[in-house]
Write a protein that holds these residues in place. Structure first.
Motif, short mmCIF file in Angstrom:
data_model
loop_
_atom_site.label_atom_id
_atom_site.label_comp_id
_atom_site.label_asym_id
_atom_site.label_seq_id
_atom_site.Cartn_x
_atom_site.Cartn_y
_atom_site.Cartn_z
N SER A 140 0.77 -1.22 -0.06
CA SER A 140 0.05 -0.11 0.22
C SER A 140 0.91 1.36 0.06
N GLY A 141 0.63 1.95 -1.03
CA GLY A 141 1.47 3.19 -1.04
C GLY A 141 2.68 3.06 -2.01
N GLU A 142 2.95 4.37 -2.44
CA GLU A 142 4.09 4.57 -3.23
C GLU A 142 5.56 4.21 -2.89
N ARG A 143 5.57 4.72 -1.59
CA ARG A 143 6.95 4.35 -0.90
C ARG A 143 7.15 3.15 -0.74
N ALA A 144 6.08 2.24 -0.47
CA ALA A 144 6.41 0.50 -0.09
C ALA A 144 6.70 0.19 -1.22
N ARG A 145 6.02 0.61 -2.59
CA ARG A 145 6.31 0.11 -3.74
C ARG A 145 7.85 0.14 -4.08
N MET A 146 8.41 1.39 -3.93
CA MET A 146 9.69 1.62 -4.16
C MET A 146 10.78 0.62 -3.44
N LYS A 147 10.39 0.49 -2.15
CA LYS A 147 10.99 -0.33 -1.21
C LYS A 147 10.94 -1.90 -1.82
N VAL A 148 9.89 -2.12 -2.18
CA VAL A 148 9.67 -3.71 -2.71
C VAL A 148 10.43 -3.71 -3.98
N THR A 149 10.34 -2.96 -4.91
CA THR A 149 11.25 -2.78 -5.86
C THR A 149 12.59 -3.17 -5.73
N LYS A 150 13.22 -2.29 -4.98
CA LYS A 150 14.65 -2.15 -4.82
C LYS A 150 15.16 -3.75 -4.12
N ILE A 151 14.18 -4.16 -3.29
CA ILE A 151 14.57 -5.41 -2.50
C ILE A 151 14.50 -6.49 -3.63
N CYS A 152 13.72 -6.37 -4.45
CA CYS A 152 13.52 -7.59 -5.70
C CYS A 152 14.58 -7.68 -6.42
N ASP A 153 15.16 -6.23 -6.59
CA ASP A 153 16.46 -6.07 -7.58
C ASP A 153 17.55 -6.68 -6.91
N ALA A 154 17.74 -6.47 -5.42
CA ALA A 154 19.06 -6.82 -4.72
C ALA A 154 19.00 -8.38 -4.59
#
Length: 659
Positions: free
Chosen positions: A241-255
């Protein structure tokens, strides 16, 4: 005075020669001399670095072609092809044509590999995308089914209840503004199964538990589009939920190296996307198969001519290396070279120079002249296909100096015979002989084929193995062993049972009933209590005698070498001390062995040799065996039977008489 024996025992007489070669025939002359293999060039440009020499550019060019050939060989190895063993050198292929052809093949293979990698990566991505659509679609379909069932149940409960609060609750639910309802976003993809636990833990901690992760394992390993390796993976869907959470999820997936793929919650669009992906997968598979077939045909064509190209490049590079060793005469426009060659090969070299001039259409022929020098020439032994392997064995330990005696001649007998003393079994020897006989009968065909490392080594030493097999058959007949089983090949055993009650006796109850076994060890020795002590003693002592004889042969050769060169110092201070020291110790031991065989003494030779140093002045009874040579030799004819030997002692047969 010269003879074939002396030619084998000593290296051939060498001479220093000078060659003056015209520029137009230099390449062909060096090529022909290389094929002849009887001229060793000296480097006349030692003060120049490799980059300052005349033909540095040509060597660099050959090195680049060799790199392209290595690239082609790596591609063939990966595709499962091997260079054809049938290599016939074609002189019609020139270096310039080969350079152009190798460049075209390299570019074509690089382009084919790049296109194949792109197509394969797209194919693997579509496969993963299809898995995400299937597995994640099951999540949403299941969730929608559960939600619909709950709604029906809720509506049924509401309509069935009669309460004062019910209208108020319904009015409150209907009054909620739809724009204020929270809509969750989601990310879908695949992650390696071994990282899934850490992936989930990091997501929970980074978002403080404000995400919902759903995972399902993929049954079969999936080819990763980036690495190309088969990896066990899980399909995941992360709700946030939320744009901030989306950015965190995207970075973790890339890592974590998780591959993310777009996904829609519309079931109709999901089915449409799956059908489109399946069609693209089928098209890509067909395209990849056609590309792989084209690549395989190209590599198969290269494999037929690879050895020929490789040989041409190596030969050209060697020719230019030799040309760089020659001195360039600017005024006369010719190359001057110096080198060593056998005196007996002078006519062959002159004929080769003349042939090179004719084939090059040179108006001026090459000049061959002998130089006088005091330098020590290199060693050259004339060998053939039989003696070359023995010579290589000797050269592995050290090459003899010029005009020294060649120990390789004696190795033809001593090396295989000492092997046979340890490997005395005529059954094994017969197997070795049949194997090497196959190599020898088909050597013309096998010599032009590319064999494996082990087979190549066995084929190169086929005559060595054949000699070892023949000597093994001989010593095996002496030991009377056929795969460790004795046979009465040359007559019946000299021993038999005393009566019928000892028919199966093997240690006691045997008496001598007939003449001595004519050749080798009596078969009755095998299976007796004294078999191991007797046979091990026999083989060990025979090995000592042969080893000491070979060591004496080497020392005697050093004497003849010193005498040939007139080196008295080596005779008096090397040969004499060595021969005295060796024969005072081990020569004395050999004498004791022979005396012990003749006399039948039970003296322990180990203690004789040990206490000769520990107590040289002690009165040892073991030294009395030396006097046994003077005794009456009637003891030899009275060899005791098996039953007369004491328990644990080695009984004697007439074999000791023959030894």
């Amino acid at each position: 005075m010269s003879s074939p024996t002396m030619d084998l025992l000593r290296s051939e007489p060498m001479q220093l020669a000078q060659l003056i070669i015209p520029m137009e025939s230099a390449h062909r002359t060096i090529s022909y001399l290389g094929d002849l293999g009887l001229f060793q060039f000296k480097d006349l440009n030692t003060e120049k670095s490799p980059f300052q020499r005349t033909y540095a550019a040509q060597i660099k060019r050959c090195g680049e072609m060799a790199r392209k050939l290595r690239f082609l060989k790596d591609q063939m190895t990966k595709a499962g092809f091997s260079p054809s063993s049938r290599c016939s050198f074609d002189t019609r292929v020139t270096l310039d044509e080969l350079e152009v052809k190798l460049g075209e093949l390299e570019e074509e293979l690089i382009e084919v590999n790049a296109n194949s990698d792109k197509l394969q990566r797209s194919h693997n991505e579509l496969l993963e995308y299809k898995l995400v659509l299937q597995k994640a679609g099951e999540f949403f379909h299941s969730a929608q089914s559960i939600a619909a069932a709950q709604n029906h149940e809720f509506e049924a409960n509401v309509m069935g209840e009669v309460s004062i609060d019910s209208p108020l609750l319904l009015e409150q639910e209907m009054s909620v503004d739809p724009s204020k309802q929270v809509k969750l976003g989601f990310v879908s993809g695949l992650v390696a199964r071994e990282k899934s636990m850490a992936f989930e833990r990091i997501l929970f901690r980074a978002t403080r538990g404000n995400v919902f992760l759903k995972q399902v394992a993929v049954e079969d390993p999936v080819i990763d589009p980036l690495s190309g390796d088969k990896i066990e993976k899980n399909v995941f869907v992360i709700f946030y939920s939320g744009e901030r959470a989306r950015m965190k999820v995207t970075k973790i997936c890339d890592a974590f190296g998780a591959n993310r793929y777009p996904f829609t919650d519309d079931i109709a669009k999901q089915y449409q996307t799956i059908s489109e992906v399946s069609g693209k997968l089928s098209e890509l598979k067909t395209t990849i198969d056609v590309g792989q077939l084209q690549r395989s045909n190209l590599l198969r064509t290269i494999s037929f001519e690879f050895e020929q190209w490789n040989l041409l490049v190596k030969k050209e590079k060697s020719i230019y290396h030799i040309l760089n060793m020659l001195s360039f005469d600017v005024t006369k426009k010719c190359l001057v070279g110096e080198g060593w060659c056998p005196i007996s090969a002078t006519d062959q070299i002159k004929n080769t120079l003349q042939q090179a001039s004719l084939d090059s259409n040179s108006l001026v022929g090459a000049i061959f002249q002998v130089l006088q020098t005091e330098e020590s020439p290199p060693t050259h032994f004339r060998t053939n296909k039989f003696t070359s392997a023995f010579q290589e064995i000797v050269d592995a330990y050290g090459v003899a100096k010029y005009q020294e005696a060649n120990p390789g001649v004696f190795t033809i007998v001593t090396f295989p015979f000492l092997f046979a003393v340890m490997f005395g079994d005529w059954g094994h020897g017969l197997c070795l002989f049949l194997a090497t006989l196959y190599f020898i009968l088909r050597e013309k065909k096998l010599s032009h084929q590319k064999l494996g490392d082990i087979m190549e080594m066995a084929f190169g030493g086929r005559y060595v193995i054949m000699m070892m097999a023949l000597f093994s058959i001989y010593t095996g007949l002496i030991y009377n062993e056929f795969f460790s089983v004795p046979f009465e090949l040359f007559g019946r055993s000299a021993y038999d049972c005393r009566d019928s009650s000892c028919r199966d006796a093997s240690t006691v109850g045997l008496i001598k009933v007939r003449g001595t076994y004519p050749f080798g060890v009596d078969p009755k020795w095998h299976g007796t209590r004294s078999e191991l002590p007797f046979l091990n003693s026999l083989k060990m002592k025979m090995s000592i005698l042969l080893g000491i004889a070979q060591m004496n042969l080497g020392i005697v050769l050093s004497y003849f070498n010193a005498k040939f060169f007139g080196n008295d110092i080596n005779i008096w201070y090397q040969f004499v001390p060595q021969i005295i020291f060796l024969n005072s110790l081990f020569g004395y031991l050999s004498l004791l062995i022979i005396v012990k065989w003749c006399s039948g003494s039970q003296a322990d030779l180990y203690h004789v040799m040990i206490y000769m140093f520990l107590s040289p002045t002690a009165d040892l009874d073991s030294f009395a065996i030396v006097c046994a040579c003077c005794c009456s030799m009637d003891v030899i004819s009275k060899a005791p039977s098996f039953e007369e030997a004491a328990p644990g002692k080695t009984p004697r047969t007439s074999l000791q008489t023959s030894l």
